[in-house]
Design an enzyme around this catalytic site. Structure first.
Site, PDB file in Angstrom:
ATOM      1  N   GLU A  77      90.638  59.108  44.811  1.00 33.47           N
ATOM      2  CA  GLU A  77      91.953  58.474  44.943  1.00 33.47           C
ATOM      3  C   GLU A  77      93.037  59.503  44.657  1.00 33.47           C
ATOM      4  O   GLU A  77      93.383  59.737  43.483  1.00 33.47           O
ATOM      5  CB  GLU A  77      92.079  57.324  43.947  1.00 33.47           C
ATOM      6  CG  GLU A  77      91.093  56.201  44.162  1.00 33.47           C
ATOM      7  CD  GLU A  77      91.664  54.879  43.659  1.00 33.47           C
ATOM      8  OE1 GLU A  77      91.747  53.953  44.462  1.00 33.47           O
ATOM      9  OE2 GLU A  77      92.057  54.804  42.486  1.00 33.47           O
TER      10      GLU A  77
ATOM     11  N   HIS B  94      90.494  55.261  36.327  1.00 37.28           N
ATOM     12  CA  HIS B  94      91.550  55.063  37.336  1.00 37.28           C
ATOM     13  C   HIS B  94      92.738  55.931  36.932  1.00 37.28           C
ATOM     14  O   HIS B  94      93.036  56.077  35.732  1.00 37.28           O
ATOM     15  CB  HIS B  94      91.943  53.584  37.408  1.00 37.28           C
ATOM     16  CG  HIS B  94      92.849  53.297  38.567  1.00 37.28           C
ATOM     17  ND1 HIS B  94      94.196  53.604  38.541  1.00 37.28           N
ATOM     18  CD2 HIS B  94      92.608  52.759  39.787  1.00 37.28           C
ATOM     19  CE1 HIS B  94      94.729  53.267  39.704  1.00 37.28           C
ATOM     20  NE2 HIS B  94      93.790  52.747  40.478  1.00 37.28           N
TER      21      HIS B  94
ATOM     22  N   ASN C  94      91.013  46.246  43.677  1.00 39.03           N
ATOM     23  CA  ASN C  94      91.489  46.467  42.308  1.00 39.03           C
ATOM     24  C   ASN C  94      92.791  45.688  42.160  1.00 39.03           C
ATOM     25  O   ASN C  94      93.824  46.112  42.673  1.00 39.03           O
ATOM     26  CB  ASN C  94      91.714  47.971  42.074  1.00 39.03           C
ATOM     27  CG  ASN C  94      92.398  48.239  40.744  1.00 39.03           C
ATOM     28  OD1 ASN C  94      92.413  47.371  39.853  1.00 39.03           O
ATOM     29  ND2 ASN C  94      92.966  49.432  40.593  1.00 39.03           N
ATOM     30  N   TRP C  95      92.708  44.562  41.477  1.00 36.24           N
ATOM     31  CA  TRP C  95      93.892  43.703  41.349  1.00 36.24           C
ATOM     32  C   TRP C  95      94.921  44.282  40.389  1.00 36.24           C
ATOM     33  O   TRP C  95      96.032  43.780  40.291  1.00 36.24           O
ATOM     34  CB  TRP C  95      93.484  42.308  40.860  1.00 36.24           C
ATOM     35  CG  TRP C  95      92.669  41.513  41.837  1.00 36.24           C
ATOM     36  CD1 TRP C  95      92.325  41.869  43.110  1.00 36.24           C
ATOM     37  CD2 TRP C  95      92.097  40.204  41.619  1.00 36.24           C
ATOM     38  NE1 TRP C  95      91.588  40.869  43.695  1.00 36.24           N
ATOM     39  CE2 TRP C  95      91.434  39.834  42.801  1.00 36.24           C
ATOM     40  CE3 TRP C  95      92.094  39.316  40.547  1.00 36.24           C
ATOM     41  CZ2 TRP C  95      90.764  38.615  42.936  1.00 36.24           C
ATOM     42  CZ3 TRP C  95      91.420  38.104  40.671  1.00 36.24           C
ATOM     43  CH2 TRP C  95      90.768  37.755  41.860  1.00 36.24           C
ATOM     44  N   LYS C  96      94.553  45.285  39.635  1.00 35.47           N
ATOM     45  CA  LYS C  96      95.419  45.844  38.582  1.00 35.47           C
ATOM     46  C   LYS C  96      95.889  44.699  37.669  1.00 35.47           C
ATOM     47  O   LYS C  96      95.167  43.726  37.506  1.00 35.47           O
ATOM     48  CB  LYS C  96      96.594  46.606  39.201  1.00 35.47           C
ATOM     49  CG  LYS C  96      96.160  47.589  40.276  1.00 35.47           C
ATOM     50  CD  LYS C  96      97.247  48.564  40.615  1.00 35.47           C
ATOM     51  CE  LYS C  96      96.874  49.337  41.861  1.00 35.47           C
ATOM     52  NZ  LYS C  96      97.447  50.648  41.905  1.00 35.47           N
TER      53      LYS C  96
ATOM     54  N   GLY D 137      99.535  53.315  45.856  1.00 39.81           N
ATOM     55  CA  GLY D 137     100.688  52.424  45.791  1.00 39.81           C
ATOM     56  C   GLY D 137     101.950  52.987  46.420  1.00 39.81           C
ATOM     57  O   GLY D 137     103.032  52.444  46.248  1.00 39.81           O
TER      58      GLY D 137
ATOM     59  N   GLU E 156      95.785  55.471  36.841  1.00 37.44           N
ATOM     60  CA  GLU E 156      96.811  54.826  35.993  1.00 37.44           C
ATOM     61  C   GLU E 156      96.369  54.852  34.530  1.00 37.44           C
ATOM     62  O   GLU E 156      97.202  54.975  33.626  1.00 37.44           O
ATOM     63  CB  GLU E 156      97.063  53.393  36.493  1.00 37.44           C
ATOM     64  CG  GLU E 156      97.872  53.413  37.795  1.00 37.44           C
ATOM     65  CD  GLU E 156      97.651  52.246  38.729  1.00 37.44           C
ATOM     66  OE1 GLU E 156      97.088  51.217  38.298  1.00 37.44           O
ATOM     67  OE2 GLU E 156      98.023  52.350  39.913  1.00 37.44           O
TER      68      GLU E 156
ATOM     69  N   SER F 177      96.516  53.518  49.285  1.00 39.65           N
ATOM     70  CA  SER F 177      97.262  52.898  50.394  1.00 39.65           C
ATOM     71  C   SER F 177      96.391  52.591  51.614  1.00 39.65           C
ATOM     72  O   SER F 177      96.834  52.757  52.752  1.00 39.65           O
ATOM     73  CB  SER F 177      98.465  53.764  50.781  1.00 39.65           C
ATOM     74  OG  SER F 177      99.370  53.844  49.689  1.00 39.65           O
TER      75      SER F 177
ATOM     76  N   GLY G 254      93.987  48.704  46.289  1.00 29.03           N
ATOM     77  CA  GLY G 254      94.897  48.121  45.309  1.00 29.03           C
ATOM     78  C   GLY G 254      95.734  47.020  45.927  1.00 29.03           C
ATOM     79  O   GLY G 254      95.293  45.888  46.108  1.00 29.03           O
ATOM     80  N   GLY G 255      96.972  47.356  46.298  1.00 28.14           N
ATOM     81  CA  GLY G 255      97.940  46.371  46.792  1.00 28.14           C
ATOM     82  C   GLY G 255      97.388  45.418  47.845  1.00 28.14           C
ATOM     83  O   GLY G 255      97.591  44.197  47.759  1.00 28.14           O
TER      84      GLY G 255
END
Ligand code: PEP
Length: 256
Positions: free
Chosen positions: A174, A103, A19-21, A180, A105, A218, A239-240
């Site tokens: 999640e 998600h 997930n590149w966000k 993150g 966010e 993470s 993610g990251g």
């Protein structure tokens, strides 16, 4: 205690989704995808979810490769006066395979309700996209002992809306406190919630043993293998670490 699904795990091919966000640029994406293409293929299925504006580029870059691609959101509607939104029909036209729904966010920053998330998953399925429905508790909810109630409530809206089509969905657990933050759920904490979700799905569909439940929060190269070894964890939503080709490739290698 909810029993783990040890029999189904053997036949489920794992899935790792990046997930590149809201990150990237045309040049950075091309470089990242070229490095991933060179590092693959993997035993597990692999996909990347890019910002909408880059999806056509991503589709071109991945032509002929086994890496699939997806979007990070879609409208619950097919077309109309919904400024700024992108429909599942539009994504399908470009060859999109997956779409994230709910998600944390988006639930937090765009006030997405459980029902809206379910409606988005329904719209995705109507256009043959696979929704990846995200569920997870906040730290306050975990500390209040509400984890199970929260994730079951979130998933129940999707089960109720999709009926027997629920088996076509990928679920991602999640925990919000792990996204993150560098704080990963322990393999035991994650497995316990995955087992709860699996048993909820089992009660809704005879095909739940074939459904994938991903863990996200993470995940890094050094913790991926132990998480993916849990009987009800079928891969990860990353993610990251999905923005660094070497890290994402290592995570993909840890899946089976
Ligand atoms: C995510 O954004 O879905 C996620 C899991 O992020 P991270 O891996 O950075 O925690």
């Amino acid at each position: 205690m909810v029993m783990a699904d040890t029999r189904g795990a053997a036949r489920r091919r794992q899935l790792v989704v990046g997930n590149w966000k809201m990150n990237g640029s045309r040049a950075a994406n091309a470089e990242l995808l070229a490095a991933l293409r060179a590092a693959g293929p993997w035993v597990a299925e692999v996909a990347v979810c890019a910002p909408s504006v880059y999806l056509a580029d991503v589709a071109l870059s991945l032509q002929g490769d086994s890496i699939a691609w997806g979007a990070q959101d879609c409208s619950p509607f097919d077309a109309g006066a919904y400024t700024g939104d992108v429909s599942a029909a539009m994504l399908a036209e470009f060859g999109c395979r997956y779409v994230l729904a709910g998600h944390s966010e988006r639930r937090a920053m765009h006030a997405e309700s459980d029902q809206l998330v379910a409606d988005k998953a329904k719209a995705a399925l109507a256009h043959r996209l696979t929704p990846i429905v995200c569920v997870g508790e906040t730290l306050a909810e975990r500390e209040a002992g509400q984890t199970e109630g929260v994730v079951k409530r979130q998933l129940s809206a999707v089960i109720h809306t999709l009926g027997h089509c629920i088996s076509q969905v990928v679920v991602a657990y999640e925990p919000v406190w792990a996204i993150g933050t560098g704080k990963t759920a322990s393999p035991e904490q994650a497995q316990a919630v995955h087992a709860v979700l699996r048993s909820q799905l089992m009660a809704a569909s005879e095909h739940a043993g074939d459904m994938k439940i991903l863990y996200g929060g993470s995940v890094k190269p050094d913790n991926a293998a132990i998480l993916f070894a849990q009987p009800d964890i079928d891969g990860g939503l990353i993610g990251g670490a999905s923005l660094k080709a070497a890290d994402f490739a290592a995570i993909c290698r840890a899946a089976h």
